[in-house]
Structures are given as C-alpha cells and as structure tokens.
Design a protein around this motif. Structure first.
Motif, PDB file in Angstrom:
ATOM      1  N   THR A 284      -8.467  -7.886  -1.309  1.00  0.00           N
ATOM      2  CA  THR A 284      -7.531  -6.756  -1.295  1.00  0.00           C
ATOM      3  C   THR A 284      -6.123  -7.320  -1.153  1.00  0.00           C
ATOM      4  N   ASP A 285      -5.149  -6.406  -1.186  1.00  0.00           N
ATOM      5  CA  ASP A 285      -3.764  -6.853  -1.022  1.00  0.00           C
ATOM      6  C   ASP A 285      -3.456  -7.323   0.393  1.00  0.00           C
ATOM      7  N   ASN A 286      -4.422  -7.227   1.292  1.00  0.00           N
ATOM      8  CA  ASN A 286      -4.183  -7.726   2.649  1.00  0.00           C
ATOM      9  C   ASN A 286      -3.856  -9.216   2.672  1.00  0.00           C
TER      10      ASN A 286
ATOM     11  N   ARG B 179      -7.394   8.180  -1.271  1.00  0.00           N
ATOM     12  CA  ARG B 179      -6.908   7.548  -0.042  1.00  0.00           C
ATOM     13  C   ARG B 179      -7.874   7.837   1.095  1.00  0.00           C
TER      14      ARG B 179
ATOM     15  N   PHE C 137      -6.390   1.142   4.236  1.00  0.00           N
ATOM     16  CA  PHE C 137      -5.899   0.685   2.938  1.00  0.00           C
ATOM     17  C   PHE C 137      -6.803  -0.328   2.215  1.00  0.00           C
TER      18      PHE C 137
ATOM     19  N   GLU D 182       1.429   6.859  -0.046  1.00  0.00           N
ATOM     20  CA  GLU D 182       0.503   5.819  -0.471  1.00  0.00           C
ATOM     21  C   GLU D 182       0.693   5.541  -1.966  1.00  0.00           C
TER      22      GLU D 182
ATOM     23  N   SER E 126       1.473  -2.215   9.089  1.00  0.00           N
ATOM     24  CA  SER E 126       0.870  -1.485   7.974  1.00  0.00           C
ATOM     25  C   SER E 126      -0.317  -0.617   8.384  1.00  0.00           C
TER      26      SER E 126
ATOM     27  N   SER F 113      -1.570   4.542  -3.814  1.00  0.00           N
ATOM     28  CA  SER F 113      -2.761   5.041  -4.500  1.00  0.00           C
ATOM     29  C   SER F 113      -2.590   6.510  -4.888  1.00  0.00           C
TER      30      SER F 113
ATOM     31  N   TYR G 215       0.784  -1.238   0.000  1.00  0.00           N
ATOM     32  CA  TYR G 215       0.000   0.000   0.000  1.00  0.00           C
ATOM     33  C   TYR G 215       0.814   1.285   0.000  1.00  0.00           C
TER      34      TYR G 215
END
Ligand code: SF4
Ligand code: SF4
Ligand code: SF4
Ligand code: FES
Lengths: 948, 76
Positions: free
Chosen positions: A831-833, A266, A286, A229, A214, A231, A161
């Motif tokens: 998500t990227d989590n 964001r 995020f 970020e 994070s 983003s 992120y």
C-alpha cells in the motif's frame, strides 16, 4: 466528511453512569435528557436538527460558527445551542423568522468565500455546507463572489490518502480539534486570524512532512471537501455501508465499509464500535489497497519440488493433491508426521476449522499458531495466576485509571487507537510510568510527560518488576485487605518474603538493570498509592527467556496492590494481530482445545469425540519450533500453513528454512507468495477480510463480526477452502455459513456458550466469557473472585538469559514495529504506507555509532551468533548506549536471520527482544541477502499456461 | 543446537524456573510441565538421553525425567 446514513447529534453524550435527568421543551415538544446535555443534542434527540457547522458529536462543542443560534424564553440574545446546556423547565425555539434571518446571514458569509462548484465537487451530496445552505434556505449571496477570497490557494496533495484544499475550507477548526481531542497528535493549527486564518499542518510543512500520522480523524471531521479521501475523489461518494472489523491489529477497530456498488470507496470508523469509539489509524482506514494488489495470487498452484516453477491448477486438482499428499505421508511416516499452523489473521471460525482438520482429520494435536511467537507467555502466565488466558479489562477501563504503567509496549505505534484513548486519559491528569529500554513516543508527547521512564537493560524485566514489588512490600504499601480476601494468603507471604530480600531491592539490582534506584522507588510508590493502577504490556514482556515469569510478576504486582477486579485497573496485554486472542481461544495450541482445556482432560475430550465422531489424541502435539526440529530430524514431513509467514516472522531464519526444506509437503494458504511459500509445494490462494463472513476477537476479549462486502477474488473464503480440504480427506463437513461454525464453537466451549451471530448482531459485540451467567459478555474479569478461585502468587526469581554480550557481540539488539507497517508487512508493504517506512533501519546511539565510525544512513552489518544481515543506520538517542533496535517489516532485511533460538522457558516463545550483536560499517547487502533474494525470485516463478 | 541439545536445554531451563516457583516440589513440577507440554517424541528423546547417561541434565531436570520414565513404565 459526514457519515452517510448515520446521524450526527451535534455534541457528545454525557458520560456519567447514572446522570440526573432534566426536562425541557423544544419547539413545543417535551424532552428529558441527562444533565449537562447541550440544547443542540436534546433537539436532535427529538428529531429537530438545528443548523450547525462547527459542531459534531465526536468533538467538544466549540461555538464558533454561530449557525446554531436558538431562542430561549426569559433569556436575551440568541445563544449557541451547541455550547448551551439544558436546564430544568427551559423553553427553547429553534425555528423562528428572526433565527432564519440570522442564520442566512452567517451562511451568506461562508458561501461568499466558497467556490460554487458543488456539481463537480467530490463531496457533492455528502457536504454539510451544502446541506446547511439548504437548511437555512439560502437563495442569494448579497456580497458577490468578487471580493477577497481563498479560491486560488494551492491544494496539498502530499498525503497519499487524502487531500487538503484550502479553497473549500470554512475554518471551522473541526480538523484541528479532531487531531487534538481524538487522535492526540496536535499536528494542526489555525494560523493567522480573521480573514487570513487558515489550517496548517505543523509549521505549515504540508501534511506528509508534518507530525501528522495520517489517522484520518480530521478528514472524517471535516464538514466540506476541504479534507477528503483521494479514494472518494476517484470513485465518487459511497451509497451504502456495511459494518466490519479491521484485519490489522488487536485493537479491533470496527468500520463502516462504505461502498459504491461492489467497489469499496472508503473505510470510516464506526461510531458505535466499542473498541475504537469512532477512531482508527492509518492502517485500518486507508491501507486496504493490498486487497487488489497485482501481487495477489488468485489461482491455486502446485509443484513437485521447490526448485521448480509453480504450475497453476484448478481448485479440484489442488485440493485433491493436498489431501492425497497428507494421506500418503501419514501412511508412510505415521500419523504424527503432519501438522498445521492456524492464522491470527483469519477469523475465529477459520481457525477453529484448521485445528479441527488437524485433530479430527489428521488424528493428532500438531497444531500451533503465531501466538507462539508473541503472547503464548501471556496465556501461560495469566492462566497460572488468575485462571484465564486473557486480559482483565475492556479498553474503556483506561478512562478510569489514575496511574498507567506501560511495560515493553509501544502503543502509539503498535496499538494506535488504544494509545489515543490512553493519551486522552493522560491529558486529563492520570500519571504515566513507562518501563522500556527505548524512549518510546509516549514518554513525551504533546501535553503528556511520563512521571517516570525506567530505561531498563533488555532482558531484566523480572528483576525490575521484583524490585518494584520489593518497594511495595517493604514500605508497607501492599493492599493486604484485598490479598487476604481474594488471594491465597500463605502464598502471598512466601512471595512477600522473597521479594523483600535485600538482594531484590532497587539499589541492589541497579547495576544489573540500569534503572536508577531512586526512580524505581518513586515509580513503585506512585503505582501502589496513586489510585487505580492499570498495567498495559506488550511483546517487550513476553518475547524473552523469562516471558512467562514476567507476566506472572506483573500479575503478582497487580494482586499485591489490589489492582484487579474493577474498572480502571487490571493486567492488560496489548495483543498484536487482529485475531491473536481469538486464535488462542479457538484451540490453536497443541495442548489445548478451544477455551483453554488440556487435551488430556477426559471429560472435554469426550465431548469433542462425541461431536466429531472420532477418537482424539490425548497427547499434546508439537509447537512450531518443535515441528521444525522434528522436520530436520526426519519425523515431521508435512505442514499446512494458513495465513502465516513463519520464514519471515519466526526466529533464526536459517533454522526455519532448514526445517521447511526437510518437509515433503508444505501447503501455504495466503494472499501473496510470502517468504514461507518459497519452500511450499502447494499454494492455496486466500481471501481478504473484505471477502468473507466471520468474527475476530480483539485484545479485550471482544468478539466482533467481520462481514463480507465483496465476492472473494480467489473464488472461495478461507473457511470454504479448509472445508474442501477436510472433505477431500474424508471428513463430511457441511457448513454453509460461518455462523454454523460459531454455533459449534459455542456448543463446545463454555466461555462462548452465549455467542451467536444473532447475539452479535443484536449487541454489536460481546466480550467472553459469554454464557448463562453473563449472557451479554464480561467487560471486567475477576470481579468478585478469580476465575481460578484464589489469586495465585508465584515467586519469580530473576534468571538472566543465556544470550549474553561479550567482546565479539557487545551490543544488545531488540526488535519492534512502527505505526505505518504491519508485522511482516505483507499487506502494508503493498500500500502507499511505504511512504512512511520504505525500509527497516537500525537505531543506534550516537556514542556507539561514533565508536564505529558510522554516520546517519550508512549501510551497516548486523551480526549475531545466528547470522548476519545489513541495513542502514539511524542514529538516535531513543536507544540507550549499548542497545540497538530495528523493525522486521521488510523481507530484504530479514532481521530474524540474526535472532537466536533461545526462548521462553514455559512456552518456547522466542527471545526476539534480546540478541547479542556486533555492528560494523558495510558496503551493502550481505552475500546471504543477495543469495536469498535470488532464491526467492527463482522460487516465485509461475507457469501460467498450465492452468485450466 | 541439535534437537537433543535443544531439549536438554529446555528441560534445564524449566527445572531452573520451577525450582524457585515450586520450592517444595521442583522435580515433580518439572515432570508435570514436560508431561503437559511436550509431545511424545520429545519425551521419548529426552528419556533416550537419560538412558545414555543424561550428562548435561541438571539435577532437578534429571530427577524429573526419571519420574517421567517411572510414570511411563507404570502406564505400560
Ligand atoms: S490525519 Fe490524524 S494526525 Fe494527521 S492531521 Fe489529521 S487528525 Fe491529525
Ligand atoms: S479543513 Fe475542514 S474541518 Fe478543517 S477547518 Fe477547514 S473546513 Fe473545517
Ligand atoms: S490497525 Fe489496529 S488501531 Fe489501526 S485501525 Fe486497525 S484495529 Fe484500529
Ligand atoms: S454549531 Fe454551534 S456555534 Fe457552530
């Protein structure tokens, strides 16, 4: 990065309630500020921005950059205004030729080691270094840019992120301090010294591999684009912001959704947010990318049978079909053959409408909510003892606690932002007692060491709490004055006599609970005598056969020690989902209207009947597990499910699946084709929290606004969809905005009487009860007297669960969750989590692993009386021998195939936290997992061509 | 567990807890709890079970279901 549109006053406000005021003169202007305020902050308050780099008003002043120098009459030198407190009669100048020259000199040094690519920098226009260079009038750098510099250092892009670009770093250490002071993770350090100093995550491991969780506090604190970020890099800097509330957990962090046109760039935690005070976790800040994930369903769909593929249809057809199915089924099987489930993920207004649809439209009380499976015992237990189904404090209260007892909760993972605030207090010296089978992170974390960790055997909460009460009573540590004044004295005497029985003592119960008696005694003494004692608890308390009894045991302990009714104390359930408190408040339970009033209460019912123009059912309806039982028995045929995935989240998956399969019409309103939708006949695409207006109520009873930042991709906000269904079955609803729904809630619910969107906009948020007596809400409950009058002590005998270990199932499974994933994971898995938690793992003690020949990462089968699944092993001493632990974030694992249908005696909240299991080496996914996967894939087929 | 078994289990569980919480009136307290939280078809089912002998109901639970029966009859 800086807060666009928000002022940074440089240093923190003084926290004292009624501070002494000090008057001084700054650049010719008189100003009065609380004693202890910095000169920098005082200057900002009169509109003078002293140049600064290392200071920001979310952190303690540091005094390293020397840009904020000022002149003070009668003092030599140029003190830093961020670290110098005001004094009575002080005369300060912030702008002189001498100061300007000094500041330009400082700035010159920074800029000479900084890439001059401002025009193409992703923080262009939103960079404090750029602003300050302008502010000090820097026009020229005498040293040139050719000297030794950091311009070629590598970027760290490991975190999904945000990036770290050392070339842009000015070593102000704001990030390091944010990680320490705000988040409490201590992941960052400034390595080296002088020119060689640089920011390092852990042992210079890179952000992803470090201890970093994070949370993004460092990114927010960074004055340049060194930490930024991804983003923002992709989309550019935002140009407007709308304040809204996180839709993940019960902390209820508020955010500025920072937009560029219609695009969300964001989420930045809102400094004025009273729940989060400007902080957030990885999820809220995020993990919002799921809103645009390709799996999101945007068109309504229907099908005659769950074996068929889905057929996309128009909204009109889907709504008409839903209405006609419910009417058909009620005509054929009776009015009580249908019901619905409200969502703790949706707004108060949406939840209120779903229960209204069921009560007014279906004519029964068959409504329940996912709180059934989490905090229903909290509602029962606290209502019985105190008179209100909610926690007693606000989050700020923890700053006044002296002893913090955490029971069956894992705040650093489950309620991370509140955990950060709790850790701040613990670092200041408050004592910590943890009662949990696992050694949760809080037990030992940087600068925090629990005074006591009582690692009880799962299922023995009541015995442990009674043993603590035994020590309090038998050692004369009870607060009798409090009890005499505030509680029913004769009930207290009965209770005290009960807990004082020798068989309740720590020594007598040690063999059963596994908690060393000496530790338990010492913890009890500390809690009773250590000053303000605050209890925080979670699902490890409620999700048991004796969940409600444990909640009452906690309430007994708080009353007996006088820890109720002021700041710093109290009984505080850490509620899971963003709006689980709200969904309970809004009348989602089958026996209660909004505000927890029983459906048999004539006056309340008549009030609703007058408002809604229909006769209402005076009999309680079915709870979720009873709905499923009734479905398999053939008396319950249709279910409307808004925003819940009961197939994945409820216990005993086989039973849930059988119940759903027995119904003729299951309607799922959700963002994604969740697991429950595999058994659905109608799918109504839902909207995200970014796409609608409404309110959520967090674990502190705090009602906060959710504000629409973009149009719903699916076409309608969820409350509009419910209204369409209601009108299709003949109700004449005409809400044009959720504020009108809130007005109806306020008119019908005494504890919400003063709540309106105007009031929320004016106050930022309100904690219920908010009514004539407390027009701005109630931060601390039960201050002068309990809501029910006298506090009610309840004797809580320890009754062991019937779920027992034995030769076939010798281990105890307990379940939980982790920071980066959320509940059934429908959002966070998209998500990227997932980089932090790609799969559920089974935690097992090395001793138990060795006995079974299990090595780290092996596939193991996990078997209980209810079912079997497989997952991979994680060998750790966090769990005690004899106990195994897993999360339930991934559908492939289906941990609930294992959990049984034992439940809390009072509320049927399932016993997730205790299941007798066996673990053995295995080759890979079980047959059931494979066939489930195949069935799920079949069930998710969609025929697109049929859409209009 | 069948639905009836489940209801019997629940009634016994409630009775067992309320026996210690309300030692003066465990039977009435169990009846009240069932009355407050069980939907009519669940109450109907447990009454039917009582009529068939109510074999696995504990004494307190059986007393509570009997009371429930009396209340239901009085209401008719
Ligand atoms: S993201 Fe949070 S945990 Fe990670 S380094 Fe920054 S402040 Fe620390
Ligand atoms: S990364 Fe940002 S906040 Fe951290 S030291 Fe560098 S410039 Fe300061
Ligand atoms: S998930 Fe919870 S702690 Fe994290 S940002 Fe959202 S409300 Fe805050
Ligand atoms: S802002 Fe005061 S020394 Fe940096």
């Amino acid at each position: 990065m800086a807060w666009i549109g928000e002022r940074d006053l440089g240093t923190k406000a003084i926290a004292a309630a009624a501070p002494a005021m000090v008057t001084l003169r700054i650049d010719g202007q008189d100003v009065a500020v609380p004693e202890g305020t910095s000169i920098m902050r005082a200057a900002s308050l009169v509109g003078t921005n002293v140049p600064k780099l290392c200071a920001t008003d979310t952190l303690e002043a540091f005094g390293s950059c020397r840009l904020c120098l000022v002149e003070i009459d009668g003092r030599t030198g140029y003190p830093a205004s961020c670290t110098t407190p005001v004094a009575e009669g002080m005369v300060v100048r912030t702008q002189t030729d001498r100061l300007a020259k000094l500041r330009r000199g400082v700035m010159e040094l920074y800029i000479s080691d900084h890439p001059l690519d401002c025009l193409t920098c992703s923080a262009n226009g939103d960079c404090e270094l750029q602003d300050q260079a302008g502010a000090v009038g820097l026009r020229d750098v005498r040293y040139g840019y050719e000297g030794l510099n950091h311009l070629v250092a590598d970027k760290d892009e490991s975190n999904p992120y945000f990036t770290f670009d050392p070339a842009k770093c000015i070593v102000c250490s704001r990030c390091v301090r944010a990680c320490d002071e705000i988040q409490g993770t201590f992941a960052l350090t400034i390595e080296g010294s002088g020119f060689g100093s640089k920011v390092a995550a852990s042992q210079d491991d890179g952000f992803l591999a470090s201890e970093c969780v994070s949370c993004g506090a460092c990114v927010q604190a960074c004055p340049t684009s060194a930490l930024i970020e991804k983003s923002v890099i992709a989309a550019g800097t935002p140009d407007k912001a709308i304040v809204t509330t996180c839709a993940y957990c019960g902390v209820g962090c508020t955010f500025r959704a920072e937009m560029r046109g219609e695009q969300l760039v964001r989420m930045v935690p809102w400094k004025d947010g009273k729940a989060n005070r400007g902080h957030s976790c990885v999820k809220g800040r995020f993990a919002w990318g799921y809103a645009n994930h390709r799996d999101r369903i945007l068109n309504p769909m229907i099908r005659a049978s769950v074996d068929e593929p889905w057929r996309e249809v128009s909204w009109d057809e889907a709504i008409a079909h839903t209405a006609s199915e419910f009417r058909r089924i009620q005509a054929k099987y009776g009015k009580d053959s249908v019901g619905g489930i409200t969502s703790s993920r949706c707004t108060n207004e949406e939840t209120f409408l779903v229960q209204k649809l069921i009560r007014q439209g279906f004519g029964n009380n068959n409504v329940d909510t996912c709180a059934r499976v989490c905090h229903s015992p909290t509602g029962y237990g606290l209502k019985t003892t105190f008179g209100t189904s909610a926690g007693t404090q606000d989050f700020d209260s923890v700053a006044h606690a002296d002893v913090i007892m955490v029971i069956g909760a894992n705040p650093t993972d489950g309620h991370p932002v509140f955990a950060s605030r709790m850790k701040q207090r613990l670092r200041q010296g408050a004592k910590l007692i943890v009662i949990d089978p696992r050694r949760i992170d809080l037990v030992r974390t940087p600068h925090i060491d629990a005074a006591y960790h009582l690692p009880l055997r799962p299922g023995t909460n009541v015995a442990v709490l009674t043993a603590i009460a035994h020590v309090v009573v038998t050692e004369g540590l009870a607060d009798e004055a409090f009890v005499r004044e505030r509680c029913d004295w004769s009930e207290f005497e009965d209770w005290a006599a009960f807990v004082a029985q020798p068989e309740r003592s720590p020594e007598a119960t040690e063999a059963l609970t596994g908690v060393p008696a000496a530790d338990l005694r010492a913890a009890a003494r500390l809690f009773a005598t250590g000053g303000n004692g605050a209890i925080y608890y979670g699902l490890g308390v409620t999700e048991h056969s004796q969940g409600s009894s444990t909640v009452m045991a906690i309430a007994n302990l708080a009353m007996a020690t006088g820890n109720i009714g002021r700041e710093g104390v109290g009984v505080n359930p850490l509620r899971g989902q963003n709006n689980v408190q709200g969904s309970c408040d809004m009348g989602s339970f089958p026996h209660e209207y909004s505000g927890y009033r029983h459906v048999s209460d004539v006056a309340t019912r008549e009030m609703f009947e007058r408002a809604w123009g229909v006769a209402l059912d005076a009999e309680p309806g079915l709870r979720i597990p009873n709905m499923l039982d009734a479905a398999t028995d053939g008396t319950f045929k249709a279910l409307f499910v808004q925003g819940e995935d009961i197939l994945q989240s409820d216990p005993n998956t086989h039973h849930v699946a059988a119940g759903l399969a027995a119904m003729e019409c299951v309607v799922v309103q959700d963002l994604f084709l969740n697991e429950t939708a595999n058994y659905a006949h109608v799918f109504l695409p839902g909207s995200t929290f970014l796409e609608k207006d409404g309110t959520f109520t967090n674990a502190e009873r705090r009602i906060q606004r959710v504000r629409k930042v973009m149009e719903p991709l699916n076409g309608y906000a969820d409350w509009e969809i419910v209204q369409l269904v209601a009108n299709a079955i003949g109700l004449e609803w005409s809400y044009t905005h959720p504020s009108e729904i809130m007005d109806e809630i306020a008119a019908l619910t005494p504890t919400f009487a003063a709540v309106s969107y105007d009031a929320l906009d004016r106050l930022g948020s309100m904690q219920w009860p908010a009514n004539e007596a407390a027009p701005e809400g109630t931060p601390t409950m039960h201050v002068d007297h309990f809501v029910r009058g006298k506090g009610h002590f309840v004797v809580t005998d320890y009754i062991p669960t019937d779920e027992k270990t034995g030769p076939r199932f010798p281990l105890l499974l307990t379940t939980g969750r982790i920071l980066s994933q959320y509940n059934v994971g429908a959002q966070t898995r998209r998500t990227d989590n997932v980089v932090w938690h790609p799969e559920d793992r089974l935690e097992i003690h090395p001793h138990d692993a060795e006995n079974r020949g299990i090595r780290e990462g092996d596939w193991v089968s996990l078997r209980s009386r209810a079912g079997e699944t497989t997952l991979r092993a994680l060998i750790t001493e966090r769990v005690a021998p004899g106990v195994v632990y897993t999360t339930f974030h991934h559908p492939a694992t289906q941990a609930n195939v294992i959990t049984t249908d034992y439940s809390d005696w009072a509320t049927n909240c399932p016993e997730y936290k205790v299941t007798a299991v066996q673990v053995a080496i295995s080759n890979g996914p079980s047959d059931w997992q494979q066939s489930y996967q195949a069935q799920a894939e079949r069930s998710r087929r969609i025929l697109h061509e049929a859409a209009e | 567990m069948s639905t009836t078994d489940h209801l019997v289990y629940m009634a016994n569980q409630i009775a067992r807890e309320l026996a210690s919480q309300c030692p003066d009136r465990p039977v009435a307290a169990t009846r009240d709890h069932i009355r407050q939280f069980w939907d009519p078809r669940m109450r109907e089912a447990i009454l039917g079970y009582l009529d068939r002998g109510g074999e696995h109901l504990s004494d307190t639970a059986r007393g509570a279901v009997r009371l429930l029966r009396e209340n239901a009859e009085r209401a008719d």
